[in-house]
Design a protein around this motif. Structure first.
Motif, PDB file in Angstrom:
ATOM      1  N   LEU A 157       0.818  -1.205   0.000  1.00  0.00           N
ATOM      2  CA  LEU A 157       0.000   0.000   0.000  1.00  0.00           C
ATOM      3  C   LEU A 157       0.857   1.263   0.000  1.00  0.00           C
ATOM      4  N   LEU A 158       1.950   1.206   0.697  1.00  0.00           N
ATOM      5  CA  LEU A 158       2.850   2.372   0.750  1.00  0.00           C
ATOM      6  C   LEU A 158       3.466   2.627  -0.617  1.00  0.00           C
ATOM      7  N   GLU A 159       3.859   1.579  -1.302  1.00  0.00           N
ATOM      8  CA  GLU A 159       4.447   1.744  -2.619  1.00  0.00           C
ATOM      9  C   GLU A 159       3.415   2.321  -3.611  1.00  0.00           C
ATOM     10  N   GLN A 160       2.158   1.841  -3.535  1.00  0.00           N
ATOM     11  CA  GLN A 160       1.105   2.366  -4.392  1.00  0.00           C
ATOM     12  C   GLN A 160       0.866   3.842  -4.112  1.00  0.00           C
ATOM     13  N   GLN A 181      -5.993  17.748  -4.111  1.00  0.00           N
ATOM     14  CA  GLN A 181      -5.802  16.330  -4.338  1.00  0.00           C
ATOM     15  C   GLN A 181      -4.329  15.939  -4.151  1.00  0.00           C
ATOM     16  N   LEU A 182      -3.457  16.829  -4.576  1.00  0.00           N
ATOM     17  CA  LEU A 182      -2.015  16.552  -4.402  1.00  0.00           C
ATOM     18  C   LEU A 182      -1.618  16.526  -2.922  1.00  0.00           C
ATOM     19  N   GLU A 183      -2.159  17.445  -2.160  1.00  0.00           N
ATOM     20  CA  GLU A 183      -1.847  17.482  -0.726  1.00  0.00           C
ATOM     21  C   GLU A 183      -2.395  16.239  -0.009  1.00  0.00           C
ATOM     22  N   ASP A 184      -3.589  15.789  -0.365  1.00  0.00           N
ATOM     23  CA  ASP A 184      -4.146  14.599   0.279  1.00  0.00           C
ATOM     24  C   ASP A 184      -3.299  13.357  -0.002  1.00  0.00           C
ATOM     25  N   GLN A 185      -2.755  13.299  -1.199  1.00  0.00           N
ATOM     26  CA  GLN A 185      -1.919  12.144  -1.533  1.00  0.00           C
ATOM     27  C   GLN A 185      -0.622  12.127  -0.706  1.00  0.00           C
ATOM     28  N   LYS A 186      -0.100  13.298  -0.453  1.00  0.00           N
ATOM     29  CA  LYS A 186       1.112  13.371   0.393  1.00  0.00           C
ATOM     30  C   LYS A 186       0.825  12.827   1.807  1.00  0.00           C
ATOM     31  N   PHE A 187      -0.317  13.210   2.354  1.00  0.00           N
ATOM     32  CA  PHE A 187      -0.667  12.712   3.703  1.00  0.00           C
ATOM     33  C   PHE A 187      -0.914  11.203   3.704  1.00  0.00           C
ATOM     34  N   LEU A 188      -1.464  10.686   2.589  1.00  0.00           N
ATOM     35  CA  LEU A 188      -1.704   9.254   2.510  1.00  0.00           C
ATOM     36  C   LEU A 188      -0.383   8.481   2.497  1.00  0.00           C
ATOM     37  N   VAL A 189       0.609   9.004   1.826  1.00  0.00           N
ATOM     38  CA  VAL A 189       1.931   8.353   1.818  1.00  0.00           C
ATOM     39  C   VAL A 189       2.533   8.329   3.229  1.00  0.00           C
ATOM     40  N   GLN A 190       2.362   9.412   3.959  1.00  0.00           N
ATOM     41  CA  GLN A 190       2.878   9.447   5.326  1.00  0.00           C
ATOM     42  C   GLN A 190       2.166   8.412   6.209  1.00  0.00           C
ATOM     43  N   GLN A 191       0.859   8.258   6.037  1.00  0.00           N
ATOM     44  CA  GLN A 191       0.131   7.282   6.833  1.00  0.00           C
ATOM     45  C   GLN A 191       0.592   5.859   6.529  1.00  0.00           C
TER      46      GLN A 191
END
Length: 484
Positions: A157-160, A181-191
């Motif tokens: 999931l982290l790689e995706q 949308q770009l900012e939300d993706q950054k937070f998802l990578v951190q999670q």
């Protein structure tokens, strides 16, 4: 008629009384005369015999000096003696110590599970890393597999999320997507990154638990008796340990020294000296091991006024066991070429510390001395004695200042040999010499007494016949006949 009756009453009453009374008095006086004559005859014979014994011929008077001389010889007391010499005196502190292991490990389980196997024999010597016990590893292996699966999923999931983040970044430069949308993706990578880290920690924990299932020895030492049998379920909250591992080589002995001796010990340690320590058994007779002083405690016990110190022993033969009580002898210093005296010769009384010195005329004199440390059978003499002088070591309880003594020749020779070889003559020789001395002295006393009695009887038998004095035996016979 009245005159005729009165006279018979006066005449007849006194007459019977006067005839009877003299007869009784004469009988009593006769009974007393014979004992008085016997006593007087015996007293006269006794007086004559004593007068004849003291005022007799010259042969009788010559006996007295001979018996007096023999009695003077019998008054000389047989004693044991030793010759003062020089030697080494060790300054030793004798203290009671406790054997303490440098490493003692109580092996307990760090996980819960069934005890499957022991890998040692009770009392076995083990090394660091040797296998001790095995806990059932299957539950912890399953937990490890589960943690690893979760880690693999979250890693995907982290790689995706990272791939989406890269694509969103490119589109964001082209203003093709909204910046939100770009900012939300950054937070998802951190999670996802945090999730993967948590999964990795779970994997590490599972591996550690699996490692705890295989228990190994943390130190070199000897294992004791197992306290839990295999097959039982053990847990981290259990109060019982599996086994205790104790280091035996090297091992230490902890003992205390008085604070008064501390400055001397510290001075020797600061000078770079290595202080030797000997460990003896409880009876203080058999030497167990020899080691050296290792370290001092950092404070004195205010209750006892002592300081704890530790000494190290290599203990190659395992003669020292933890918690064993031993007698520790700390060699602080050695006094070389010092005047020394045997311990039995030193007396303590009203003059203080003194010895009986044997003079040239075989008499003793009290000599106050000042003694130092004691080393075995000898005490250091600081003042009062010189090498070559003889002192009494046995029989001091019967002596006084100026008393005459006799020293056996064999013991005197042994004493000289003792002075030459450092005073290490066997104690059995001294005891044998003393026994022979007592026998010889007893024989002299009996011989002197027999000679004196024989001389007196000879002198009495040779008394002149013309002197008019009857023989002593005849006089005793006459006295006995008169008494009978």
């Amino acid at each position: 008629m009245d005159d005729h009756v009165a006279p018979p009453q006066v005449r007849t009453d006194p007459a019977p009384r006067s005839r009877t009374t003299p007869v009784r008095r004469r009988f009593r006086v006769g009974r007393l005369i014979l004992p008085l004559l016997i006593i007087a005859a015996g007293g006269g014979g006794w007086y004559w015999w004593t007068h004849h014994a003291t005022q007799g011929p010259a042969a009788t008077r010559t006996v007295a000096p001979t018996r007096g001389a023999n009695q003077g010889q019998s008054l000389a007391q047989p004693v044991g003696a030793a010759t003062i010499d020089k030697g080494d005196i060790r300054v030793i502190l004798n203290q009671l110590g406790t054997v303490t292991s440098l490493d003692t490990v109580t092996v307990v389980t760090q996980i819960s599970g069934q005890l499957m196997q022991y890998g040692f024999t009770e009392g076995q010597m083990v090394k660091k890393g040797d296998f001790l016990a095995q806990i059932d590893p299957r539950p912890y292996q399953a937990a490890l597999d589960s943690a690893q699966g979760t880690l693999a999923r979250d890693t995907g999931l982290l790689e995706q999320a990272k791939s989406d983040m890269k694509r969103y970044t490119t589109l964001g430069r082209q203003d093709s997507i909204a910046m939100q949308q770009l900012e939300d993706q950054k937070f998802l990578v951190q999670q996802d990154t945090g999730t993967v880290a948590t999964d990795q920690a779970a994997v590490d924990t599972a591996k550690l638990n699996l490692y705890y299932c295989h228990i190994i020895s943390p130190v070199n030492g000897q294992v004791g008796l197992r306290q839990i049998d295999q097959g039982n379920y053990v847990s981290t909250t259990s109060a019982s340990a599996l086994v205790v591992v104790t280091q035996m080589q090297p091992i230490s002995v902890i003992f205390s020294i008085p604070e008064d001796n501390l400055p001397e010990v510290v001075e020797r340690l600061r000078a770079g000296a290595t202080l030797s320590v000997e460990a003896y058994d409880r009876s203080n007779n058999r030497l167990l091991e020899t080691g050296q002083l290792s370290s001092l405690d950092n404070q004195i016990n205010t209750t006892t006024g002592t300081l704890n110190i530790r000494s190290i022993f290599q203990n190659p033969e395992d003669k020292l066991y933890p918690n064993q009580f031993v007698n520790a002898r700390l060699l602080v210093d050695t006094m070389h070429d010092t005047v020394r005296v045997p311990v039995p010769a030193v007396q303590r009384g009203e003059p203080g510390t003194f010895v009986y010195v044997i003079n040239a005329n075989n008499t003793v004199s009290v000599r106050p001395i000042k003694v130092g440390p004691t080393d075995g059978n000898f005490e250091a003499v600081l003042s009062g004695l010189q090498p070559g002088e003889r002192v009494v070591t046995d029989g001091t309880d019967r002596l006084r200042d100026g008393a005459a003594v006799t020293v056996p020749t064999a013991q005197a020779d042994a004493g000289q040999g003792q002075a030459q070889d450092g005073g290490k003559a066997p104690a059995g020789q001294a005891q044998t010499g003393q026994a022979q001395t007592g026998q010889a002295q007893t024989g002299q006393a009996h011989t002197s007494q027999a000679s004196a009695d024989q001389a007196q009887e000879t002198a009495q038998g040779q008394a002149p016949t013309g002197s008019g004095q009857p023989d002593v035996q005849q006089q005793r016979h006459r006295s006995t006949s008169q008494a009978q």
